[in-house]
Motif scaffolding. Structure first.
Motif, mmCIF file in Angstrom:
data_model
loop_
_atom_site.group_PDB
_atom_site.id
_atom_site.type_symbol
_atom_site.label_atom_id
_atom_site.label_comp_id
_atom_site.label_asym_id
_atom_site.label_seq_id
_atom_site.Cartn_x
_atom_site.Cartn_y
_atom_site.Cartn_z
ATOM 1 N N ILE A 6 -4.796 6.289 -2.309
ATOM 2 C CA ILE A 6 -4.257 5.026 -1.785
ATOM 3 C C ILE A 6 -4.116 4.038 -2.934
ATOM 4 O O ILE A 6 -5.088 3.721 -3.616
ATOM 5 N N MET A 48 0.839 -1.171 0.000
ATOM 6 C CA MET A 48 0.000 0.000 0.000
ATOM 7 C C MET A 48 0.885 1.235 0.000
ATOM 8 O O MET A 48 1.902 1.281 0.695
ATOM 9 N N LYS A 63 -5.647 12.765 -0.278
ATOM 10 C CA LYS A 63 -4.861 11.533 -0.266
ATOM 11 C C LYS A 63 -5.399 10.507 -1.263
ATOM 12 O O LYS A 63 -6.597 10.409 -1.481
ATOM 13 N N ASN A 98 -7.640 4.024 -4.811
ATOM 14 C CA ASN A 98 -8.832 4.562 -4.142
ATOM 15 C C ASN A 98 -10.015 3.615 -4.260
ATOM 16 O O ASN A 98 -11.150 4.031 -4.485
ATOM 17 N N ILE A 102 0.408 5.619 -0.006
ATOM 18 C CA ILE A 102 -0.472 6.778 0.074
ATOM 19 C C ILE A 102 0.295 7.981 -0.446
ATOM 20 O O ILE A 102 1.463 8.185 -0.089
#
Length: 174
Positions: free
Chosen positions: A60, A1, A58, A31, A3
């Motif tokens: 992801i 992951m 943000k 996202n 960000i």
């Protein structure tokens, strides 16, 4: 992951995630939107993420690699993202990924004919006129040939632009 936030300078661009290497059977999301699956582990791949970005907050990225059912590699036994991942920002009109091809169909000590094919994409909503330029440099950085062509690329279209060079008295290699 991973960000990240989109830099203000590239918010109006088309944005891609470019993976140089991920082994094996990778699935990717941004996202929560599924981008796709890449079964092969040794070929770079790219996903356009522009429509799924949060440009003011943000983002992801999640990547899953699954190598559990395979004993298929004699020299690389690991799994996961094993090379760089790049965030690429382009204008709506840009050269396609791997969109340049160079060939030399005629080569002699007296001259060389070289061809360059450039694949240009227009991701805008209107036809766009562009000039595609190509320049061939020698080993010292000096220009030995130039070619250019103006083309109009349809909205949401693509064009392969063919350019040709003739170089007299080329520096050949063995």
């Amino acid at each position: 992951m991973q960000i990240f936030e989109v830099n203000r300078n590239i918010r109006s661009k088309n944005i891609f995630l470019y993976f140089v290497g991920g082994y094996k059977n990778s699935d990717a999301w941004i996202n929560g939107h599924y981008l796709g699956k890449r079964p092969n582990g040794f070929i770079p791949f790219q996903y356009e993420i522009t429509p799924f970005l949060n440009k003011n907050g943000k983002n992801i990225v999640v990547v899953k690699a699954d190598h559990t059912q395979f004993a298929d590699s004699r020299w690389y036994t690991g799994s996961g993202i094993y090379r760089n991942v790049y965030l690429i920002a382009t204008d709506p009109v840009h050269v396609d990924l791997w969109g340049i091809r160079f060939t030399t169909p005629e080569v002699s000590e007296q001259s060389v004919r070289a061809n360059v094919t450039v694949s240009v994409i227009n991701q805008s909503t209107s036809p766009t006129a562009v000039v595609v330029k190509s320049q061939l440099l020698d080993s010292k950085g000096k220009s030995v040939a130039n070619a250019h062509q103006m083309v109009t690329i349809n909205a949401n279209g693509r064009s392969n632009v063919e350019l040709s060079f003739k170089i007299n008295n080329p520096s050949l290699w063995s």
